[in-house]
Design an enzyme around this catalytic site. Sequence first.
Site, PDB file in Angstrom:
ATOM      1  N   HIS A  67       0.198  -6.216 -17.556  1.00  0.00           N
ATOM      2  CA  HIS A  67      -0.336  -7.400 -18.231  1.00  0.00           C
ATOM      3  C   HIS A  67       0.666  -7.992 -19.222  1.00  0.00           C
ATOM      4  O   HIS A  67       0.695  -9.219 -19.404  1.00  0.00           O
ATOM      5  CB  HIS A  67      -1.652  -7.055 -18.927  1.00  0.00           C
ATOM      6  CG  HIS A  67      -2.829  -7.052 -18.001  1.00  0.00           C
ATOM      7  ND1 HIS A  67      -3.512  -8.201 -17.682  1.00  0.00           N
ATOM      8  CD2 HIS A  67      -3.418  -6.054 -17.298  1.00  0.00           C
ATOM      9  CE1 HIS A  67      -4.483  -7.915 -16.830  1.00  0.00           C
ATOM     10  NE2 HIS A  67      -4.452  -6.614 -16.584  1.00  0.00           N
ATOM     11  N   VAL A  97       1.836 -16.782  -3.965  1.00  0.00           N
ATOM     12  CA  VAL A  97       2.161 -18.075  -4.566  1.00  0.00           C
ATOM     13  C   VAL A  97       2.134 -19.107  -3.447  1.00  0.00           C
ATOM     14  O   VAL A  97       2.660 -18.864  -2.355  1.00  0.00           O
ATOM     15  CB  VAL A  97       3.517 -18.076  -5.296  1.00  0.00           C
ATOM     16  CG1 VAL A  97       3.408 -17.374  -6.644  1.00  0.00           C
ATOM     17  CG2 VAL A  97       4.613 -17.406  -4.466  1.00  0.00           C
ATOM     18  N   ARG A  98       1.541 -20.263  -3.710  1.00  0.00           N
ATOM     19  CA  ARG A  98       1.315 -21.211  -2.618  1.00  0.00           C
ATOM     20  C   ARG A  98       1.271 -22.651  -3.134  1.00  0.00           C
ATOM     21  O   ARG A  98       1.032 -22.900  -4.318  1.00  0.00           O
ATOM     22  CB  ARG A  98       0.007 -20.885  -1.900  1.00  0.00           C
ATOM     23  CG  ARG A  98      -1.205 -20.889  -2.805  1.00  0.00           C
ATOM     24  CD  ARG A  98      -2.447 -20.352  -2.102  1.00  0.00           C
ATOM     25  NE  ARG A  98      -3.610 -20.361  -2.992  1.00  0.00           N
ATOM     26  CZ  ARG A  98      -3.941 -19.369  -3.801  1.00  0.00           C
ATOM     27  NH1 ARG A  98      -3.198 -18.277  -3.844  1.00  0.00           N
ATOM     28  NH2 ARG A  98      -5.000 -19.446  -4.578  1.00  0.00           N
ATOM     29  N   HIS A 132      -0.799  -6.740  -5.116  1.00  0.00           N
ATOM     30  CA  HIS A 132      -0.915  -7.960  -4.318  1.00  0.00           C
ATOM     31  C   HIS A 132      -0.331  -9.113  -5.113  1.00  0.00           C
ATOM     32  O   HIS A 132      -0.461  -9.162  -6.344  1.00  0.00           O
ATOM     33  CB  HIS A 132      -2.393  -8.247  -4.017  1.00  0.00           C
ATOM     34  CG  HIS A 132      -2.671  -9.670  -3.624  1.00  0.00           C
ATOM     35  ND1 HIS A 132      -3.218 -10.591  -4.494  1.00  0.00           N
ATOM     36  CD2 HIS A 132      -2.467 -10.334  -2.457  1.00  0.00           C
ATOM     37  CE1 HIS A 132      -3.340 -11.750  -3.886  1.00  0.00           C
ATOM     38  NE2 HIS A 132      -2.899 -11.623  -2.651  1.00  0.00           N
ATOM     39  N   GLY A 190      -6.947 -21.635  12.081  1.00  0.00           N
ATOM     40  CA  GLY A 190      -6.300 -21.228  13.319  1.00  0.00           C
ATOM     41  C   GLY A 190      -4.972 -20.548  13.095  1.00  0.00           C
ATOM     42  O   GLY A 190      -4.061 -20.649  13.929  1.00  0.00           O
ATOM     43  N   GLY A 191      -4.850 -19.851  11.966  1.00  0.00           N
ATOM     44  CA  GLY A 191      -3.608 -19.167  11.651  1.00  0.00           C
ATOM     45  C   GLY A 191      -3.386 -17.949  12.535  1.00  0.00           C
ATOM     46  O   GLY A 191      -4.207 -17.590  13.379  1.00  0.00           O
ATOM     47  N   ARG A 192      -2.280 -17.285  12.306  1.00  0.00           N
ATOM     48  CA  ARG A 192      -1.900 -16.132  13.114  1.00  0.00           C
ATOM     49  C   ARG A 192      -2.604 -14.885  12.571  1.00  0.00           C
ATOM     50  O   ARG A 192      -2.328 -14.430  11.467  1.00  0.00           O
ATOM     51  CB  ARG A 192      -0.386 -15.955  13.068  1.00  0.00           C
ATOM     52  CG  ARG A 192       0.136 -14.835  13.953  1.00  0.00           C
ATOM     53  CD  ARG A 192       1.657 -14.898  14.003  1.00  0.00           C
ATOM     54  NE  ARG A 192       2.194 -13.884  14.900  1.00  0.00           N
ATOM     55  CZ  ARG A 192       2.621 -12.691  14.495  1.00  0.00           C
ATOM     56  NH1 ARG A 192       2.543 -12.365  13.218  1.00  0.00           N
ATOM     57  NH2 ARG A 192       3.123 -11.835  15.369  1.00  0.00           N
ATOM     58  N   HIS A 218       0.849  -1.197   0.000  1.00  0.00           N
ATOM     59  CA  HIS A 218       0.000   0.000   0.000  1.00  0.00           C
ATOM     60  C   HIS A 218       0.890   1.255   0.000  1.00  0.00           C
ATOM     61  O   HIS A 218       1.356   1.689   1.053  1.00  0.00           O
ATOM     62  CB  HIS A 218      -0.904   0.026   1.238  1.00  0.00           C
ATOM     63  CG  HIS A 218      -1.948  -1.038   1.272  1.00  0.00           C
ATOM     64  ND1 HIS A 218      -3.020  -1.050   0.413  1.00  0.00           N
ATOM     65  CD2 HIS A 218      -2.080  -2.130   2.071  1.00  0.00           C
ATOM     66  CE1 HIS A 218      -3.786  -2.108   0.669  1.00  0.00           C
ATOM     67  NE2 HIS A 218      -3.238  -2.777   1.669  1.00  0.00           N
TER      68      HIS A 218
END
Length: 305
Positions: free
Chosen positions: A148, A112-113, A109, A261-263, A99
């Site tokens: 793009h 990658v996961r 934003h 239950g993440g942080r 930001h």
Amino acid sequence: MSDHPDIEAVKAYLLKLQETICDALARSDGGEGFLEDDWQRPAGGGGRTRVLEGGRLFEKAGVNFSHVFGDALPPSATAARPELAGRGFQALGVSLVIHPENPYVPTSHANVRFFIAEKEGAEPVWWFGGGFDLTPYYGFEEDVIHWHRTARQACRPFGEVVYPRFKQWCDDYFFLKHRNEPRGVGGLFFDDLNEWGFERSFAFLRAVGDAYLPAYLPIVEKRRESAWGEREREFQLYRRGRYVEFNLVYDRGTLFGLQSGGRTESILMSLPPLVSWRYDWQPEPGTPEAELYDRFLVPRNWLEE
């Protein structure tokens, strides 16, 4: 080369990506840089959160790495794949939101996961996901075309149909249904990617992750010295409200993190430090603010017009 999932290779890449992006953003900002917060998740796993606040250029920037695991996937991860309910899982990823303070520099934003769901006596089920998207407050066509074009270049080695497919997926995903408008001007989004096999899918994840800085930093450098005042700031804060609405209502990563239950501090680091809402506000016709709605927050094929 084996095509079995290699979690350690994914983890090593993601940690290096976090380092690379933080180093580049800190140099661009020119301030004190990122604070680092290593954390552990009681239910399994942990992560490394890096946050820059009150910088010379970036009002808030968060780049988060996490590697969490558990005995059962949360509902957000099995909604489209109920056959995976009850499987143990590991989830690794890097997620970032930037930001800037200057309203002429867009918010960006990227994520990658990698997920793997395992069950005794059954083959593991794994997939990659992620992408990047751009949220300008004042539109410049050359910036969006550059964004793009960089996305298309990242996709091109994997087939000519990949960019238009994932560009459309991004347009569809980052859409606020209750507002009937897109969050920004899109980019790439993909999920459940495993049909290419592990090595090729992992290569694509790296291509997307590595394309983020070349896509974003040239825009930052071009707009960072643009003069702005109270009017532009008020519009930026108003449009940031859309960002908050999407992240809290629709974003899969936010929902997964909260349900697993993440942080909370790391999950909600994506939210801007200042934001405003106005009742039934509309921009004056013919203004730069109206142009954002008329020319940029509409479906467009930026590279073929």
